[in-house]
Design a protein around this motif. Structure first.
Motif, PDB file in Angstrom:
ATOM      1  N   LYS A 169       0.748  -1.554  -0.198  1.00 17.73           N
ATOM      2  CA  LYS A 169      -0.307  -0.102  -0.383  1.00 17.73           C
ATOM      3  C   LYS A 169       0.744   1.711  -0.127  1.00 17.73           C
ATOM      4  CE  LYS A 169      -0.290  -0.181   5.314  1.00 17.73           C
ATOM      5  NZ  LYS A 169      -1.124   0.436   5.950  1.00 17.73           N
ATOM      6  N   ASN A 170       2.235   1.467   0.522  1.00 15.34           N
ATOM      7  CA  ASN A 170       2.515   2.800   0.609  1.00 15.34           C
ATOM      8  C   ASN A 170       3.632   2.871  -0.812  1.00 15.34           C
ATOM      9  OD1 ASN A 170       2.314   3.326   2.743  1.00 15.34           O
ATOM     10  ND2 ASN A 170       3.521   1.398   3.649  1.00 15.34           N
ATOM     11  N   GLY A 171       3.564   0.967  -1.815  1.00 17.28           N
ATOM     12  CA  GLY A 171       3.882   1.517  -2.886  1.00 17.28           C
ATOM     13  C   GLY A 171       5.011   0.293  -3.411  1.00 17.28           C
ATOM     14  N   VAL A 185      11.942   3.117  -0.710  1.00 17.38           N
ATOM     15  CA  VAL A 185      11.006   2.558  -1.612  1.00 17.38           C
ATOM     16  C   VAL A 185      10.491   3.843  -2.340  1.00 17.38           C
ATOM     17  CG1 VAL A 185       8.281   3.388  -0.063  1.00 17.38           C
ATOM     18  CG2 VAL A 185      10.503   1.951   1.457  1.00 17.38           C
ATOM     19  N   VAL A 186       9.770   3.450  -2.821  1.00 11.57           N
ATOM     20  CA  VAL A 186       9.395   4.127  -4.419  1.00 11.57           C
ATOM     21  C   VAL A 186       7.888   4.400  -4.224  1.00 11.57           C
ATOM     22  CG1 VAL A 186       8.905   4.784  -6.615  1.00 11.57           C
ATOM     23  CG2 VAL A 186      10.712   3.766  -5.622  1.00 11.57           C
ATOM     24  N   GLU A 187       7.396   5.605  -3.901  1.00 12.11           N
ATOM     25  CA  GLU A 187       5.816   6.152  -3.730  1.00 12.11           C
ATOM     26  C   GLU A 187       4.814   5.866  -4.865  1.00 12.11           C
ATOM     27  OE1 GLU A 187       5.682  10.124  -1.401  1.00 12.11           O
ATOM     28  OE2 GLU A 187       6.666   9.051  -0.354  1.00 12.11           O
ATOM     29  N   PRO A 188       3.600   5.683  -4.868  1.00 13.64           N
ATOM     30  CA  PRO A 188       3.157   5.723  -6.258  1.00 13.64           C
ATOM     31  C   PRO A 188       3.171   6.575  -6.976  1.00 13.64           C
ATOM     32  CG  PRO A 188       2.105   5.005  -3.929  1.00 13.64           C
ATOM     33  CD  PRO A 188       2.905   5.761  -3.587  1.00 13.64           C
ATOM     34  N   ASP A 189       3.133   7.633  -6.613  1.00  9.89           N
ATOM     35  CA  ASP A 189       2.928   8.800  -7.930  1.00  9.89           C
ATOM     36  C   ASP A 189       4.346   8.872  -8.748  1.00  9.89           C
ATOM     37  OD1 ASP A 189       4.903   9.318  -5.508  1.00  9.89           O
ATOM     38  OD2 ASP A 189       3.929  11.480  -5.620  1.00  9.89           O
TER      39      ASP A 189
END
Length: 218
Positions: A169-171, A185-189
């Motif tokens: 859920k965090n990407g 961690v690569v965020e969805p946007d």
């Protein structure tokens, strides 16, 4: 070009990389060279390579990696027939008469039927050592789907990285196999900035060919 133009240390350096190439059919990494000569800094490796380039013993290849100058190619051993010879049959049950025959060779095509879909990258760094992948190894990659928990080669923010890949859920989480390194961690946007280059299917080093271990579904 006469080898006398090299200093003693430069000749030892040159002889080592040529010997390594003849034995392993690839050039040594900076780390391997530094370990061989007990250099404290990779700058010492760079300085010696620059000296050999300047004196005409090495050249820059198309990929900007060094290569031996054509005038010294005779120092490289002739390429051996590819593949491992199959010399006959052996029983794995009751004893039977030995059968000797030329049954061809075991090649990479034998081990990897989809060889045309594969490519390799050489590893630089130790972030995947707990997965058995070390600096200087060659990882074998294939253009196929990468599932959660698979190891893959990723291009992100202009840099490449070999990591275990998870979607949550965090990407996108790129997880190393070495506790000394942090996960990325690569965020969805910013998903569109991430490209998975290939799925890890194995690696090659001095001890042989190592296939990826199939992970059981949780």
């Amino acid at each position: 070009m006469d080898h006398a133009q090299l200093t003693r240390k430069q000749k030892e350096f040159f002889d080592y990389i040529v010997s390594y190439k003849n034995e392993h059919d690839v050039w040594p990494t900076y780390r391997e060279i530094a370990d061989e000569f007990n250099y404290k800094s990779p700058n010492s490796v760079t300085q010696n390579i620059q000296a050999l380039l300047k004196k005409g013993y090495l050249i820059r290849g198309e990929d900007e990696e060094y290569d031996i100058h054509p005038s010294h190619e005779e120092l490289l051993g002739a390429k051996r027939d590819t593949g491992i010879p199959v010399r006959g049959l052996i029983a794995a049950g009751y004893l039977q008469e030995a059968v000797e025959a030329d049954l061809g060779r075991i090649t990479l095509e034998t081990l990897f039927p989809r060889l045309d879909d594969m490519f390799a990258l050489r590893v630089s760094g130790m972030s995947m050592k707990d997965a058995g992948i070390y600096d200087g190894d060659f990882v074998l990659l294939m253009d196929s789907d990468v599932k959660d928990g698979d190891i893959g080669a990723v291009l992100y923010n202009g840099e490449t990285s070999l990591k275990r890949i998870y979607h949550d859920k965090n990407g996108l989480r790129l997880e190393p196999a070495n506790e000394e390194y942090d996960a990325i961690v690569v965020e969805p946007d910013v998903f569109e900035e991430v490209r998975i280059i290939g799925k890890y299917i194995g690696h090659v080093n001095r001890s042989g060919i190592h296939r990826a271990v199939t992970r059981k579904a949780s």
